[in-house]
Enzyme design. Structure first.
Site, PDB file in Angstrom:
ATOM      1  N   ASP A 196       0.877  -1.163   0.000  1.00  0.00           N
ATOM      2  CA  ASP A 196       0.000   0.000   0.000  1.00  0.00           C
ATOM      3  C   ASP A 196       0.909   1.205   0.000  1.00  0.00           C
ATOM      4  O   ASP A 196       1.879   1.266   0.756  1.00  0.00           O
ATOM      5  CB  ASP A 196      -0.943   0.032   1.200  1.00  0.00           C
ATOM      6  N   TYR A 207       0.614   9.784  -9.481  1.00  0.00           N
ATOM      7  CA  TYR A 207       1.060  11.157  -9.267  1.00  0.00           C
ATOM      8  C   TYR A 207       2.473  11.413  -9.810  1.00  0.00           C
ATOM      9  O   TYR A 207       3.020  12.504  -9.629  1.00  0.00           O
ATOM     10  CB  TYR A 207       1.028  11.485  -7.767  1.00  0.00           C
TER      11      TYR A 207
END
Length: 195
Positions: free
Chosen positions: A68, A148
């Site tokens: 994660d 991103y």
């Protein structure tokens, strides 16, 4: 004997990066089943990585790696954080929303964080976390990577993650650093476990 290692993700960008980073380790690296999904109910990256690794291990009966990761922006109190993937419907929307939230902000410091958990059915064997500090640009730069990457500048390289080639990105990225921590002390096809 072949040793299988399941990557507990259906995110194609993460999957490709993890496969490259784990190549040559002696493990046969496989994706989780196509319908694999885990609700990310953790409040930290480590909790979500643990949930994913344990769920994949239970489902497949094999050792599994859960990852994660996300972006924590200083001026936004660490947001989007564990909600990085849910900050919009797609990469473009997530980037636009983040840039709008940072409009007028002088402090554009941020860090990518990656937590990785290694699990077998019923227990977590090893957990690691790594980060990479950077700066959020005012507009995207570069065509590589995902998420991103086009707005995350690595100051010492004066490049965004989207401008780095694969080798450079894996050397400097949060995920590359976390995988190297996971593999530290390992020999071919084995892991040194924490518990």
């Amino acid at each position: 004997m072949m040793r299988f290692l399941i990557l507990a993700t259906n995110n194609q960008g993460k999957l490709q990066e993890l496969r490259r980073l784990l190549a040559g380790t002696g493990w046969v690296v496989q994706a989780a089943p196509p319908d694999f999904a885990v609700e990310e109910t953790g409040t930290t990256f480590a909790e979500n990585a643990r949930l994913k690794a344990l769920a994949a291990a239970e489902r497949t009966g094999e050792w599994s790696v859960g990852d994660d990761s996300g972006l924590a922006v200083d001026a936004l109190g660490g947001a989007p954080g564990v909600y990085s993937a849910r900050y919009g419907r797609n990469d473009g929307e997530r980037i636009s929303r983040l840039l709008a939230a940072l409009a007028g902000q002088a402090d554009r410091g941020a860090r990518f964080i990656c937590a990785i958990a290694l699990a077998e059915p019923g227990r977590v064997l090893k957990e690691v976390e790594a980060e990479c500090r950077g700066v959020i640009l005012h507009a995207p730069r570069g065509n590589g990577g995902f998420g991103y990457d086009p707005i995350f500048l690595v100051p010492e390289l004066d490049k965004t993650f989207a401008e780095l080639d694969i080798v450079e990105k894996e050397r400097h990225s949060h995920r590359g650093r976390a995988v190297r921590k996971l593999l530290s002390g390992c020999s071919r096809g084995t892991f040194i476990v924490d518990h």
